[in-house]
Design a protein around this motif. Structure first.
Motif, PDB file in Angstrom:
ATOM      1  N   GLN A 127      11.042  10.226  16.330  1.00 53.12           N
ATOM      2  CA  GLN A 127      11.811   9.007  16.167  1.00 53.12           C
ATOM      3  C   GLN A 127      12.359   8.513  17.494  1.00 53.12           C
ATOM      4  O   GLN A 127      12.372   7.301  17.764  1.00 53.12           O
ATOM      5  N   ARG A 128      12.816   9.417  18.342  1.00 52.79           N
ATOM      6  CA  ARG A 128      13.330   9.035  19.664  1.00 52.79           C
ATOM      7  C   ARG A 128      12.218   8.401  20.496  1.00 52.79           C
ATOM      8  O   ARG A 128      12.431   7.417  21.212  1.00 52.79           O
ATOM      9  N   LEU A 129      11.012   8.973  20.397  1.00 54.17           N
ATOM     10  CA  LEU A 129       9.884   8.459  21.174  1.00 54.17           C
ATOM     11  C   LEU A 129       9.471   7.076  20.705  1.00 54.17           C
ATOM     12  O   LEU A 129       9.283   6.156  21.514  1.00 54.17           O
ATOM     13  N   VAL A 130       9.339   6.919  19.378  1.00 53.79           N
ATOM     14  CA  VAL A 130       8.810   5.669  18.831  1.00 53.79           C
ATOM     15  C   VAL A 130       9.841   4.552  18.861  1.00 53.79           C
ATOM     16  O   VAL A 130       9.517   3.400  19.181  1.00 53.79           O
ATOM     17  N   LYS A 131      11.100   4.857  18.553  1.00 55.14           N
ATOM     18  CA  LYS A 131      12.112   3.811  18.400  1.00 55.14           C
ATOM     19  C   LYS A 131      12.914   3.532  19.667  1.00 55.14           C
ATOM     20  O   LYS A 131      13.582   2.500  19.747  1.00 55.14           O
ATOM     21  N   LEU A 132      12.877   4.426  20.631  1.00 54.55           N
ATOM     22  CA  LEU A 132      13.656   4.220  21.845  1.00 54.55           C
ATOM     23  C   LEU A 132      12.788   4.221  23.100  1.00 54.55           C
ATOM     24  O   LEU A 132      12.791   3.249  23.864  1.00 54.55           O
ATOM     25  N   GLU A 133      12.049   5.292  23.326  1.00 53.18           N
ATOM     26  CA  GLU A 133      11.369   5.455  24.605  1.00 53.18           C
ATOM     27  C   GLU A 133      10.192   4.501  24.772  1.00 53.18           C
ATOM     28  O   GLU A 133      10.019   3.903  25.839  1.00 53.18           O
ATOM     29  N   SER A 187       1.554   6.693  35.976  1.00 46.66           N
ATOM     30  CA  SER A 187       2.829   6.614  36.689  1.00 46.66           C
ATOM     31  C   SER A 187       3.763   5.577  36.080  1.00 46.66           C
ATOM     32  O   SER A 187       4.959   5.829  35.895  1.00 46.66           O
ATOM     33  N   ASN A 188       3.250   4.398  35.743  1.00 42.05           N
ATOM     34  CA  ASN A 188       4.116   3.357  35.189  1.00 42.05           C
ATOM     35  C   ASN A 188       4.581   3.695  33.775  1.00 42.05           C
ATOM     36  O   ASN A 188       5.745   3.445  33.424  1.00 42.05           O
ATOM     37  N   THR A 189       3.701   4.249  32.962  1.00 40.04           N
ATOM     38  CA  THR A 189       4.122   4.636  31.611  1.00 40.04           C
ATOM     39  C   THR A 189       5.148   5.754  31.663  1.00 40.04           C
ATOM     40  O   THR A 189       6.140   5.743  30.917  1.00 40.04           O
ATOM     41  N   PHE A 190       4.929   6.728  32.527  1.00 39.93           N
ATOM     42  CA  PHE A 190       5.871   7.838  32.662  1.00 39.93           C
ATOM     43  C   PHE A 190       7.242   7.347  33.121  1.00 39.93           C
ATOM     44  O   PHE A 190       8.280   7.761  32.593  1.00 39.93           O
ATOM     45  N   PHE A 191       7.257   6.427  34.084  1.00 37.83           N
ATOM     46  CA  PHE A 191       8.514   5.840  34.534  1.00 37.83           C
ATOM     47  C   PHE A 191       9.195   5.074  33.415  1.00 37.83           C
ATOM     48  O   PHE A 191      10.411   5.170  33.209  1.00 37.83           O
ATOM     49  N   GLY A 192       8.406   4.303  32.643  1.00 39.11           N
ATOM     50  CA  GLY A 192       8.990   3.515  31.566  1.00 39.11           C
ATOM     51  C   GLY A 192       9.569   4.375  30.457  1.00 39.11           C
ATOM     52  O   GLY A 192      10.634   4.060  29.911  1.00 39.11           O
ATOM     53  N   LEU A 193       8.901   5.471  30.131  1.00 36.52           N
ATOM     54  CA  LEU A 193       9.401   6.354  29.073  1.00 36.52           C
ATOM     55  C   LEU A 193      10.712   7.026  29.467  1.00 36.52           C
ATOM     56  O   LEU A 193      11.487   7.440  28.601  1.00 36.52           O
ATOM     57  N   GLN A 194      10.973   7.132  30.754  1.00 34.81           N
ATOM     58  CA  GLN A 194      12.219   7.738  31.224  1.00 34.81           C
ATOM     59  C   GLN A 194      13.299   6.707  31.540  1.00 34.81           C
ATOM     60  O   GLN A 194      14.368   7.075  32.026  1.00 34.81           O
ATOM     61  N   SER A 195      13.027   5.430  31.265  1.00 38.92           N
ATOM     62  CA  SER A 195      13.958   4.372  31.671  1.00 38.92           C
ATOM     63  C   SER A 195      15.042   4.074  30.636  1.00 38.92           C
ATOM     64  O   SER A 195      15.939   3.276  30.911  1.00 38.92           O
ATOM     65  N   ALA A 196      14.962   4.659  29.450  1.00 33.76           N
ATOM     66  CA  ALA A 196      16.011   4.429  28.459  1.00 33.76           C
ATOM     67  C   ALA A 196      17.343   4.991  28.967  1.00 33.76           C
ATOM     68  O   ALA A 196      17.388   6.035  29.616  1.00 33.76           O
ATOM     69  N   THR A 197      18.429   4.293  28.678  1.00 29.00           N
ATOM     70  CA  THR A 197      19.737   4.692  29.185  1.00 29.00           C
ATOM     71  C   THR A 197      20.247   5.942  28.483  1.00 29.00           C
ATOM     72  O   THR A 197      19.840   6.269  27.365  1.00 29.00           O
ATOM     73  N   ALA A 198      21.169   6.624  29.154  1.00 31.49           N
ATOM     74  CA  ALA A 198      21.780   7.816  28.567  1.00 31.49           C
ATOM     75  C   ALA A 198      22.574   7.470  27.313  1.00 31.49           C
ATOM     76  O   ALA A 198      22.619   8.253  26.354  1.00 31.49           O
ATOM     77  N   ALA A 199      23.199   6.286  27.300  1.00 31.97           N
ATOM     78  CA  ALA A 199      23.956   5.880  26.114  1.00 31.97           C
ATOM     79  C   ALA A 199      23.042   5.720  24.906  1.00 31.97           C
ATOM     80  O   ALA A 199      23.397   6.092  23.782  1.00 31.97           O
ATOM     81  N   ALA A 200      21.854   5.170  25.136  1.00 37.04           N
ATOM     82  CA  ALA A 200      20.908   5.020  24.029  1.00 37.04           C
ATOM     83  C   ALA A 200      20.448   6.380  23.517  1.00 37.04           C
ATOM     84  O   ALA A 200      20.325   6.589  22.302  1.00 37.04           O
ATOM     85  N   HIS A 201      20.237   7.317  24.430  1.00 41.25           N
ATOM     86  CA  HIS A 201      19.859   8.663  24.002  1.00 41.25           C
ATOM     87  C   HIS A 201      20.999   9.337  23.238  1.00 41.25           C
ATOM     88  O   HIS A 201      20.767  10.047  22.251  1.00 41.25           O
ATOM     89  N   ASP A 202      22.236   9.123  23.689  1.00 51.03           N
ATOM     90  CA  ASP A 202      23.380   9.691  22.975  1.00 51.03           C
ATOM     91  C   ASP A 202      23.487   9.129  21.560  1.00 51.03           C
ATOM     92  O   ASP A 202      23.821   9.866  20.608  1.00 51.03           O
ATOM     93  N   LEU A 203      23.195   7.847  21.418  1.00 55.45           N
ATOM     94  CA  LEU A 203      23.233   7.240  20.095  1.00 55.45           C
ATOM     95  C   LEU A 203      22.171   7.849  19.177  1.00 55.45           C
ATOM     96  O   LEU A 203      22.429   8.119  17.998  1.00 55.45           O
ATOM     97  N   MET A 204      20.989   8.082  19.726  1.00 59.31           N
ATOM     98  CA  MET A 204      19.939   8.720  18.934  1.00 59.31           C
ATOM     99  C   MET A 204      20.336  10.143  18.545  1.00 59.31           C
ATOM    100  O   MET A 204      20.065  10.602  17.429  1.00 59.31           O
ATOM    101  N   THR A 205      21.016  10.835  19.474  1.00 57.81           N
ATOM    102  CA  THR A 205      21.463  12.195  19.166  1.00 57.81           C
ATOM    103  C   THR A 205      22.516  12.194  18.064  1.00 57.81           C
ATOM    104  O   THR A 205      22.496  13.052  17.160  1.00 57.81           O
ATOM    105  N   LEU A 206      23.446  11.238  18.111  1.00 56.72           N
ATOM    106  CA  LEU A 206      24.483  11.157  17.078  1.00 56.72           C
ATOM    107  C   LEU A 206      23.875  10.885  15.703  1.00 56.72           C
ATOM    108  O   LEU A 206      24.402  11.341  14.686  1.00 56.72           O
ATOM    109  N   ASN A 207      22.778  10.156  15.691  1.00 52.11           N
ATOM    110  CA  ASN A 207      22.117   9.855  14.423  1.00 52.11           C
ATOM    111  C   ASN A 207      21.089  10.917  14.045  1.00 52.11           C
ATOM    112  O   ASN A 207      20.335  10.719  13.084  1.00 52.11           O
TER     113      ASN A 207
END
Length: 288
Positions: free
Chosen positions: A193-199, A167-187
């Motif tokens: 890479q999204r999993l290792v460097k952001l989530e 439960s805690n790991t699952f919550f933490g993996l979903q805690s990255a902000t939408a802006a950070a995900h958008d930045l990963m998408t732009l790159n």
């Protein structure tokens, strides 16, 4: 017109205090952090003495002998303290192995659920079921299916400690902000890479919270397994049951104390690791 030769007005001194280079000695920090624990132990001992001598009648004091008597009898008798320490070590080994397995399974389980929505729909109900089934109902089945060996005890510890990691790991993996995900998408980052460097970096504080909880539950699981598995090499839980049946109060109270100290040290070790690894997340707010 202002005279250019006139020196500029002196700026008022800054209101904030400059950081000092002096560091607090490590022994003073250790004393400050250990003082509440020592105070709690003193309070428990005081209540223990109060109940023994002020609450219980003299004819019933054998049910709760004072600390000096209980520990004196147990620690002075090699036939008591020797098997007790051996059994405690077996329980420690069960808790450590069970925690490691629970961490590996829990992190992998949560990672799979975070990457695919269909996996979350399939796997999360099983995690909830594993959490809600009373462990005391599963322990006899585990003993019948797996015997009463080390593996069966570890299985009990894993079942109890697994859900907090999921439960805690699952919550933490979903805690990255939408802006950070958008930045990963732009790159044009890949899923890996999204999993290792952001989530995963975003999930570290929540994962350590789950690790602290799972550490305490692994200790409980090891003791519960020992308490019900009366065959094989005894753990501290088996001795607790034997002492209870024999009304060996001095040995029982000593075993309970050692078990509690083991649980506190196990939890504290991961709390210190948590502070060392993710303390910088909260350093600015002063909450840790």
């Amino acid at each position: 017109m202002t005279d250019l030769a006139t020196p500029p007005a002196t700026l008022p001194p800054a209101t904030g205090t400059a950081p000092t280079s002096a560091r607090v000695p490590w022994w003073r920090t250790a004393l400050q952090r250990s003082a509440p624990i020592v105070a709690a132990l003193v309070g428990v001992a005081a209540i223990w003495y109060l109940v023994t001598y002020a609450v219980l009648p003299e004819s019933q004091r054998f049910l709760l002998p004072p600390p000096h008597q209980a520990y004196g009898v147990a620690f002075s008798n090699p036939n008591i303290i020797g098997p007790m320490l051996e059994s405690l070590w077996r329980s420690i080994a069960v808790a450590i192995v069970g925690l490691v397995i629970a961490v590996v399974i829990g992190v992998g389980w949560a990672t799979v659920m975070s990457q695919w929505s269909w996996a979350e729909k399939i796997l999360y109900p099983y995690a909830v079921i594993l959490q809600t089934i009373p462990i005391l109902a599963l322990v006899p089945l585990i003993g019948i299916w797996m015997g009463y060996s080390f593996a069966a005890r570890v299985t009990v510890a894993v079942i109890i400690a697994l859900f907090p990691m999921i439960s805690n790991t699952f919550f933490g993996l979903q805690s990255a902000t939408a802006a950070a995900h958008d930045l990963m998408t732009l790159n044009k980052a890949t899923r890996w890479q999204r999993l290792v460097k952001l989530e995963f970096p975003a999930a570290v504080p929540a994962m350590f919270t789950g690790l602290r909880t799972a550490a305490g539950l692994a200790v409980i699981g090891a003791i519960v397994g020992d308490f019900f598995f009366q065959q094989g090499a005894p753990g501290i839980g088996s001795l607790l049951r034997v002492y209870t049946q024999r009304l060996s109060m001095e040995a029982l109270l000593t075993a309970v104390t050692l078990t509690a100290l083991f649980g506190v040290l196990f939890f504290t070790a991961f709390a210190v690791l948590d502070r060392a690894v993710v303390g910088r997340w909260y350093g600015a707010t002063g909450k840790r």
